[in-house]
Design a protein around this motif. Structure first.
Motif, short mmCIF file in Angstrom:
data_model
loop_
_atom_site.label_atom_id
_atom_site.label_comp_id
_atom_site.label_asym_id
_atom_site.label_seq_id
_atom_site.Cartn_x
_atom_site.Cartn_y
_atom_site.Cartn_z
N ARG A 184 0.70 -1.14 0.02
CA ARG A 184 -0.05 -0.08 0.00
C ARG A 184 0.72 1.05 -0.05
N TRP A 185 1.95 0.99 0.67
CA TRP A 185 2.88 2.51 0.57
C TRP A 185 3.17 2.88 -0.63
N LYS A 186 3.20 2.11 -1.59
CA LYS A 186 3.62 2.57 -2.94
C LYS A 186 2.45 3.41 -3.54
N LEU A 187 1.23 3.29 -3.15
CA LEU A 187 0.39 4.30 -3.86
C LEU A 187 0.36 5.56 -3.32
N SER A 188 0.12 6.60 -4.25
CA SER A 188 -0.10 7.87 -3.60
C SER A 188 -1.48 8.53 -4.46
N TYR A 189 -1.60 9.67 -3.74
CA TYR A 189 -2.89 10.54 -4.28
C TYR A 189 -2.30 10.73 -5.85
N GLU A 190 -1.05 11.15 -5.92
CA GLU A 190 -0.74 11.44 -7.46
C GLU A 190 -0.82 10.10 -8.37
N ASP A 191 -0.88 9.06 -7.87
CA ASP A 191 -1.24 7.86 -8.79
C ASP A 191 -2.64 7.97 -9.27
N PHE A 192 -3.67 8.23 -8.70
CA PHE A 192 -4.90 8.33 -8.93
C PHE A 192 -5.22 9.58 -9.84
N ARG A 193 -4.63 10.47 -9.32
CA ARG A 193 -4.69 12.00 -9.93
C ARG A 193 -4.17 11.66 -11.55
N ASN A 194 -3.12 11.12 -11.76
CA ASN A 194 -2.41 10.92 -13.00
C ASN A 194 -3.27 9.95 -14.01
N HIS A 195 -4.01 8.96 -13.17
CA HIS A 195 -4.80 8.09 -13.95
C HIS A 195 -5.93 8.93 -14.60
N LYS A 196 -6.42 9.79 -14.23
CA LYS A 196 -7.77 10.53 -14.45
C LYS A 196 -7.15 11.53 -15.73
N ARG A 197 -6.01 11.73 -15.98
CA ARG A 197 -5.50 12.46 -17.00
C ARG A 197 -4.59 11.38 -17.98
N TRP A 198 -5.11 10.22 -18.13
CA TRP A 198 -4.35 9.49 -18.88
C TRP A 198 -4.25 9.93 -20.50
N LYS A 199 -5.37 10.67 -20.97
CA LYS A 199 -4.97 10.96 -22.25
C LYS A 199 -4.01 12.28 -22.34
N ASP A 200 -4.03 12.95 -21.39
CA ASP A 200 -2.96 14.24 -21.46
C ASP A 200 -1.70 13.72 -21.39
N TYR A 201 -1.33 12.64 -20.41
CA TYR A 201 -0.17 12.11 -20.34
C TYR A 201 0.22 11.43 -21.73
#
Length: 277
Positions: A184-201
């Protein structure tokens, strides 16, 4: 499997990639061990020379960068193998040119250094999240190409790998980590934020490939939905690139060491194992 199979030419359409090969675990372990041994020979060949090597590891969150780094560490001697896990810049680093903190971490002669995340953050996360202005990130493509050209001219081999997974696979790995107390320690808020912007990335990654995959320092795109295959692809790329124009035959033993061994241990090595006295 050849490293040239993964070289990026032009602008790849990430969403159109459908082929994600798999490998049987027993075959994976055998092939990985072989390539780890090759990298040990490469590391010994670099020692005592003016050569340097930089491995740039980029990829989607949960794509397997950490697994590649760990398996490199199991094979290579830490005295000349270093890993730099790049996080957000500090307050001091923000006041400097963005490449400054990478200049300070470049390898010494004979070293192999991994950047887990790198200067490409400028045209990826800093672009997408607005930490760099459009003028800054657009200018960065030519700055990065010049930077890598200088490294290449200074006997530094630059190996660039991007581990690619699908958004569906990333979600599966998020769930696996969330339900595993040891991960669990590997997960961060940024991981979920980045997934929402998949197309931008996705657009930023494709721009990065198109503008910074050069003849001297090409990008390699490794499909990594299957973790064992992704690791093998990364190792194949690294082994092939670092072994270019390098003699992998083990060096002769220093004659002083051979003489000391004979005196202390009574072991007399044949002349073919050392350069004579």
């Amino acid at each position: 499997m050849k490293s040239t199979d993964f070289v990026v030419a032009g602008r790849p359409g990430l969403a159109a990639i459908e082929r994600f090969p798999e490998v049987e675990f027993a075959d994976y372990e055998r092939r990985l061990a072989e390539m780890q041994q090759t990298l040990q020979h490469v590391q010994q060949a670099y020692l005592g020379t003016l050569r340097r090597a930089i491995i740039v590891l980029e990829g989607w969150d949960t794509a397997g960068k950490g697994g590649v780094v760990r398996r490199l560490g199991w094979a290579l001697d830490p005295r000349s193998f270093k890993v730099h896990a790049i996080a957000a810049p500090t307050g001091r680093e923000k006041s400097l040119h963005y490449l400054q903190r990478f200049w300070e971490r470049l390898p010494q002669h004979g070293q192999i250094v991994v950047f887990d995340r790198s200067w490409y953050g400028r045209v990826l996360v800093e672009r997408v999240e607005g930490y760099a202005t459009p003028t800054e990130w657009r200018r960065a493509y030519s700055e990065i190409n010049d930077f890598e050209r200088m490294l290449s001219d200074d006997a530094t081999q630059v190996v660039k790998i991007f581990l690619h997974i699908t958004p569906e696979e990333q979600m599966r790995r998020f769930r696996a980590r969330l339900t595993d107390p040891l991960k669990r320690w590997k997960l961060s808020y940024e991981d979920f934020r980045n997934h929402k912007r998949w197309k931008d990335y996705e657009e930023a990654i494709e721009d990065m490939f198109e503008k910074t995959s050069t003849k001297r320092a090409p990008w390699h795109l490794a499909p990594a939905n299957n973790k064992p295959f992704g690791r093998l692809a990364a190792f194949r790329i690294i082994a092939d690139r670092l072994a270019q124009d390098v003699a992998l035959t083990p060096r002769m033993l220093d004659p002083k060491v051979a003489e000391a061994a004979e005196q202390l241990l009574g072991i007399s090595l044949p002349p073919s194992n050392h350069s004579g006295r």
